[in-house]
Design an enzyme around this catalytic site. Structure first.
Site, PDB file in Angstrom:
ATOM      1  N   GLN A 347       0.576  -0.710   3.848  1.00 44.52           N
ATOM      2  CA  GLN A 347       0.788   0.289   4.879  1.00 44.52           C
ATOM      3  C   GLN A 347      -0.481   0.380   5.697  1.00 44.52           C
ATOM      4  O   GLN A 347      -1.553   0.013   5.240  1.00 44.52           O
ATOM      5  CB  GLN A 347       1.227   1.639   4.288  1.00 44.52           C
ATOM      6  CG  GLN A 347       2.747   1.647   4.069  1.00 44.52           C
ATOM      7  CD  GLN A 347       3.283   2.869   3.365  1.00 44.52           C
ATOM      8  OE1 GLN A 347       2.563   3.534   2.613  1.00 44.52           O
ATOM      9  NE2 GLN A 347       4.558   3.155   3.566  1.00 44.52           N
ATOM     10  N   THR A 514      -4.459   2.819   0.676  1.00 43.73           N
ATOM     11  CA  THR A 514      -3.230   3.323   0.076  1.00 43.73           C
ATOM     12  C   THR A 514      -2.823   2.419  -1.078  1.00 43.73           C
ATOM     13  O   THR A 514      -3.175   1.242  -1.106  1.00 43.73           O
ATOM     14  CB  THR A 514      -2.096   3.380   1.114  1.00 43.73           C
ATOM     15  OG1 THR A 514      -0.890   3.754   0.456  1.00 43.73           O
ATOM     16  CG2 THR A 514      -1.867   2.042   1.804  1.00 43.73           C
ATOM     17  N   THR A 515      -2.070   3.002  -2.015  1.00 41.06           N
ATOM     18  CA  THR A 515      -1.583   2.242  -3.165  1.00 41.06           C
ATOM     19  C   THR A 515      -0.121   1.851  -2.957  1.00 41.06           C
ATOM     20  O   THR A 515       0.617   1.623  -3.895  1.00 41.06           O
ATOM     21  CB  THR A 515      -1.835   3.063  -4.449  1.00 41.06           C
ATOM     22  OG1 THR A 515      -3.228   3.374  -4.502  1.00 41.06           O
ATOM     23  CG2 THR A 515      -1.492   2.319  -5.722  1.00 41.06           C
ATOM     24  N   HIS A 516       0.292   1.805  -1.692  1.00 40.07           N
ATOM     25  CA  HIS A 516       1.690   1.498  -1.390  1.00 40.07           C
ATOM     26  C   HIS A 516       1.880   0.006  -1.118  1.00 40.07           C
ATOM     27  O   HIS A 516       2.289  -0.386  -0.037  1.00 40.07           O
ATOM     28  CB  HIS A 516       2.154   2.357  -0.215  1.00 40.07           C
ATOM     29  CG  HIS A 516       1.920   3.816  -0.463  1.00 40.07           C
ATOM     30  ND1 HIS A 516       1.770   4.748   0.530  1.00 40.07           N
ATOM     31  CD2 HIS A 516       1.794   4.508  -1.627  1.00 40.07           C
ATOM     32  CE1 HIS A 516       1.569   5.949   0.002  1.00 40.07           C
ATOM     33  NE2 HIS A 516       1.575   5.815  -1.309  1.00 40.07           N
ATOM     34  N   ASN A 517       1.565  -0.794  -2.110  1.00 40.34           N
ATOM     35  CA  ASN A 517       1.762  -2.251  -2.028  1.00 40.34           C
ATOM     36  C   ASN A 517       3.240  -2.535  -2.255  1.00 40.34           C
ATOM     37  O   ASN A 517       3.827  -2.009  -3.207  1.00 40.34           O
ATOM     38  CB  ASN A 517       0.949  -2.957  -3.117  1.00 40.34           C
ATOM     39  CG  ASN A 517      -0.464  -2.435  -3.243  1.00 40.34           C
ATOM     40  OD1 ASN A 517      -0.673  -1.324  -3.720  1.00 40.34           O
ATOM     41  ND2 ASN A 517      -1.427  -3.206  -2.838  1.00 40.34           N
TER      42      ASN A 517
END
Lengths: 589, 208
Positions: A347, A514-517
């Protein structure tokens, strides 16, 4: 010496949110389920109690809740022309480990994606023509629609007890909610959290500019709640220790607080912690999984036979598990063929800092991980992109989650990075600044992908996952556009100085974003461009289901957890009502 | 063993160093405080046996909020309502600040508490209990129940009977002036034995 264990019906790799929910449903339906978790068992009491749980050095800086990257890092490079190196310190993203998974340390931001997101390729062509996108963009439809997922979103949100205000119930716009959201079948389970002062300032300014602010949907609850599983949660106390931390109050929705008490009471389920799964085992046809092989903390190797294997790990680890097991054809960026590792996306996070006079007191520490106020007017396809040269967008919000002393010190651009000048600036601005988050979407592209590293191995001798990623031009243009909109709102709030920081290339793993991989085991209707079908079942090995954000073909403008919860219940429906009654392909290739 | 030593030490400290009153009442209190003192003691030490709480050194914000809630009926107590209602906003703030500034001798530990009760109380206070899904009291009330102004009152050295009565009252829904039902939702999950244990434990810690 591999010890072969007694066969079970289902083995689940990873006991985080997905694993806990799947295990609970299947164990309740009478199946023998084993959950393999590589980390430790941990619970609200005693592991998450204060004062230990508020140790910023331990959790923020030393990443105590994260995957151990001295044993199992990923390697990274910006482009396939470079040599990837192991990421020895998590900074850019933070994959969790241990019972409950990454959701233990989440912020509780619980958004749905919009109907448009699930049919992004089709809708983009319809609205902007077929030559609108950059040549490298590989976005595609999900193979599932919002309408199909809606009941599952609803079920997941009621499991969590999410606090929010609906903006659209069955097509009727609701005052105070987000008018851009796709229709939901009913109101949130609990009302929104209290609005903090920075949220109120943002709301007034955004309204004055004609935008549509609404309270952030939060799974840090506004009031006590008993979920449909009969598990009770408390109200959040706004301590400001959500992301990177576990919650000591039973107020943040996590597997521990919403489902594990029910799961662990079911004798059809067995939890095994400290189990590092090495691979999913296949029979000689390579079309059927026979179970998994794992190594425990004493170094002993076990084979756990099972009729059904479900990988429910963090997105990156789902991809790696398939690559290590030889399930599905690995993606080749040169030819553009193959699927496993394809369409890795992220993201695109930008920010705006609004610096106020000394008489505007913000108290940033009084917050939960999701108690902000935001707008969706520039998210997704909620605005006309004609002539802009990009798709996607970002939510813009005063969604600051904390004022923790080591991590939070906003200073204006041009401030020295250390020393007396920096210290004075921190003191001056700490309590008088509003930080906006501009939480941007990410397109998938031909050159961004995941594969196995040819050089580096983990502590068990297995190749590491290699990430090849840089920000696509599409997303950089988007970031610049939405950041300018954020700066306008900051000025309308009356800030003395407004500094926008649009995300810029190159992507670096050394700064938290962000950790939204997402992506790498993408879902879809065409086996040439997807790893799993619309029910998250492997095209190649039908008794393997891959449930995770690795299924997203590209990433939308919002935090991915709610959508993952919906996909989980969607897949469980297909598992319980169709697959387990008559095992085999749910969709013919 | 460490637990016992720590507990023993705090009891000894409490017993051996009573903070005598004379110097704490050095400045005359506001007129309204005289009425309070007739029950809560000259130095706000309370009357533990009569379930009258200790006020000395309590958070001023907390005391102010309780007076407001008594006056409005948000916290129900006929006797306190009669006293609180006539007070102006300024009176309330002044009375609250006055008692917050006082020090007073500590109350002796509850003689009825057994060691196992104190141990259970200590567990609930410092660690909570996963079986009941109750978090540690100290999360909000501070280390050893020392209070976290502005919101959470100290519990250490408070009358055990008062604490037990209030916990009971939260549990029965008679007291409900907490933000987010924080107290009521936690206390729902404590049984009578736990209420007594945790009250006795905090009382035994002695006041600062």
């Amino acid at each position: 010496m591999v010890q072969r264990l007694k066969e079970v019906d289902v083995v689940i790799v990873g006991v985080g949110m997905v694993g806990s929910i799947v295990a609970k449903e299947l164990a309740a339906a009478g199946y023998k389920v084993v959950g393999l978790e590589r980390g430790e068992a941990r619970f609200t009491v005693p592991e998450f109690q204060s004062p230990a749980v508020h140790d910023e050095l331990r959790f923020d800086i030393r990443k105590a809740l994260m995957q151990d990257n001295t044993r199992e890092p990923v390697t990274f490079r910006n482009a396939s022309s470079e040599t990837a190196l192991p990421v020895r310190r998590w900074e850019s993203f933070l994959p969790g480990t241990g019972l409950g998974g990454s959701m233990v340390h989440w912020n509780g931001q619980t958004y749905r994606f919009q109907a448009n997101d699930f049919e992004l390729a089709t809708r983009t062509k319809e609205r902007y023509g077929k030559n609108f996108l950059d040549k490298d963009v590989t976005i595609q439809d999900w193979g599932v629609t919002y309408a199909e997922l809606e009941p599952h979103y609803d079920r997941f949100e009621y499991l969590l007890g999410t606090s929010g205000k609906a903006g659209n119930i069955k097509g009727e716009i609701q005052p105070g909610g987000d008018p851009h959201e796709s229709p939901r079948s009913r109101e949130y389970p609990t009302p929104p959290q209290k609005e903090h002062f920075q949220g109120a300032l943002f709301r007034k300014a955004a309204t004055s500019l004609g935008y549509h602010p609404f309270p952030q949907p939060s799974s840090n609850l506004s009031q006590p709640y008993t979920n449909p599983e009969g598990v009770k949660l408390n109200a959040c106390v706004f301590c400001g220790f959500c992301e990177r931390y576990a919650c000591e109050h039973y107020a943040k929705s996590t597997p521990q607080t919403v489902i594990l008490p029910v799961l662990l009471a079911n004798s059809n389920f067995e939890l095994r912690t400290g189990c590092q799964v090495q691979r999913i085992n296949l029979d000689s046809s390579k079309k059927k999984a026979t179970g998994v092989t794992y190594i425990d903390t004493a170094g002993r190797e076990f084979e756990q036979p099972a009729s059904l294997v479900i990988t429910a790990s963090f997105a990156l680890n789902n991809v790696r598990m398939l690559l290590l097991s030889g399930i599905g054809k690995p993606y080749n960026p040169q030819s553009g063929t193959g699927v496993v590792g394809r369409n890795y996306a992220y993201q695109t996070m930008s920010s705006v800092a609004a610096f106020f006079d000394q008489d505007v007191i913000i108290n940033p520490f009084m917050a939960s991980g999701a108690s902000g106020t935001l707008i969706n007017d520039f998210a997704g396809d909620n605005f006309d992109h004609s002539g802009l040269g990009f798709i996607g967008g970002a939510f813009i919000g005063a969604v600051n989650t904390n004022g923790r002393p080591i991590q939070y010190h906003p200073v204006p651009p041009g401030t020295p990075a250390w020393g007396q000048g920096w210290k004075e600036a921190v003191v001056k601005h700490y309590n008088h600044t509003v930080m906006f988050s501009l939480h941007g979407s990410s397109v998938s592209t031909r050159q961004n992908y995941l594969d196995l590293d040819p050089t580096y191995r983990d502590a068990w001798g297995q190749p590491l996952l290699r990430m090849t990623f840089d920000f696509p031009q599409n997303d950089l243009k988007m970031a610049a556009y939405v950041t300018a909109k954020g700066v306008e709102i900051g000025k309308a709030m009356g800030a003395k100085l407004v500094a926008g920081a649009p995300r810029k290339a190159p992507y670096t793993t050394t700064v938290y974003q962000t950790t939204h991989n997402t992506g790498g085991t993408v879902m879809g209707n065409d086996p040439r461009t997807s790893v799993v079908n619309r029910y998250l079942q492997s095209w190649d090995v039908p008794n393997v289901f891959v449930i995770g954000a690795s299924a997203y073909p590209q990433n939308a403008s919002w935090n991915p957890t709610d959508t993952l919860g919906a996909l989980t219940y969607w897949a469980i429906d297909a598992l319980k009502n169709r697959y387990l009654k008559n095992p085999g392909r749910l969709v013919s290739a | 063993m460490v637990f016992l030593l720590a507990l023993g030490a705090s009891v000894i400290v409490a017993a051996a160093s009573p903070k005598a009153g004379p110097e704490s009442a050095k400045r005359p209190g506001p007129a309204a405080a005289v009425i309070c003192q007739s029950c809560h003691g000259a130095n706000g030490e309370g009357a533990p046996a009569a379930k009258i709480p200790r006020l000395a050194g309590q958070s001023a914000d907390y005391l102010d909020k309780q007076l407001r809630d008594y006056a409005s009926g948000a916290r129900s107590n006929e006797v306190m309502q009669n006293f609180a209602k006539p007070l102006s906003e300024a009176d309330r703030a002044e009375v609250a600040a006055y008692f917050a500034s006082l020090t007073a001798p500590s109350i002796a530990p509850n003689p009825r508490a057994t060691d196992s009760q104190l141990a259970r109380g200590r567990q609930l206070a410092q660690q909570g209990s996963e079986a009941e899904r109750v978090q540690a009291c100290d999360n909000c009330h501070g280390p050893d129940g020392s209070g976290v102004p502005r919101s959470a009152p100290y519990l250490a050295g408070q009358s055990a009977d008062y604490l037990a009565a209030e916990l009971q009252s939260w549990r029965e829904g008679k007291r409900k002036n907490d933000a987010g039902k924080l107290m009521s939702s936690v206390v729902q999950r404590l049984n009578d034995a736990d209420v007594s244990a945790v009250s006795a434990y905090f009382s035994s810690l002695g006041a600062e």
